[in-house]
Design an enzyme around this catalytic site. Structure first.
Site, PDB file in Angstrom:
ATOM      1  N   HIS A 109       0.835  -1.206   0.000  1.00  0.00           N
ATOM      2  CA  HIS A 109       0.000   0.000   0.000  1.00  0.00           C
ATOM      3  C   HIS A 109       0.870   1.257   0.000  1.00  0.00           C
ATOM      4  CE1 HIS A 109      -3.307  -2.686   1.063  1.00  0.00           C
ATOM      5  NE2 HIS A 109      -4.148  -1.682   0.889  1.00  0.00           N
ATOM      6  N   HIS A 150       1.357  -3.591   9.550  1.00  0.00           N
ATOM      7  CA  HIS A 150       2.753  -3.418   9.126  1.00  0.00           C
ATOM      8  C   HIS A 150       3.584  -2.827  10.253  1.00  0.00           C
ATOM      9  CE1 HIS A 150       2.768  -4.458   4.899  1.00  0.00           C
ATOM     10  NE2 HIS A 150       1.636  -3.808   4.741  1.00  0.00           N
TER      11      HIS A 150
END
Length: 172
Positions: A109, A150
């Protein structure tokens, strides 16, 4: 060195999760994370392809090429390194598992968001809108850590990869 980075990563994820995470912010960061999704990136590029201005067409071409190259790189790295996600390794983490595939490193992303942001900055020669795109890319990166999907080093690597390919495609 790797152990220090891992410890730093975990401390930051836990701190954000325990001290900053709020229900009201969850909605904001869920929306922000989608600005780094494949669907958003492809839609963004396709929208620019249909506009008649040559700079915008340059943006669409450069962004598409950079996204393809960076996505291949991210896929190779994810499947080579195979880093588990924070919500898999930190038991006490309250995570919103949005936009996840199997592995954590690097953040796809964030890569896509920085690819689009840096491409727009290069194509528009630093137009004021480029600053907005870079801020949005930073929000995507922060959202990935905030959501617990993440580690900070994942998003830093994603930002570097996306920026690198945006610059490389623009120069060549």
């Amino acid at each position: 060195m790797i152990e220090k980075i891992r410890n730093w990563d975990e401390r930051i994820v836990i701190y954000i999760n325990q001290k900053i995470k709020r229900k009201s912010l969850d909605y904001f960061f869920v929306a922000a994370t989608y600005m780094g999704s494949d669907v958003f990136a492809i839609g963004f590029i396709l929208a620019f392809l249909f506009l008649p201005v040559s700079k915008i067409n340059d943006f669409a071409l450069y962004a598409a090429a950079a996204l393809i190259l960076s996505s291949i790189t991210v896929g190779i790295l994810k499947n080579t390194i195979r880093r588990k996600r924070p919500f898999e390794t930190i038991i006490e983490l309250k995570s919103l598992k949005i936009g996840v595939d199997q592995f954590s490193f690097p953040s796809g992303h964030t890569t896509a968001a920085f690819c689009l942001a840096v491409t727009s900055a290069l194509v528009t020669n630093g137009h004021v809108a480029s600053t907005a795109y870079l801020v949005l890319a930073l929000l995507v990166a922060l959202s990935r850590v905030y959501l617990g999907v993440h580690y900070p080093s994942d998003v830093v690597a994603g930002g570097v990869i996306g920026s690198f390919f945006a610059l490389a495609v623009h120069l060549f």
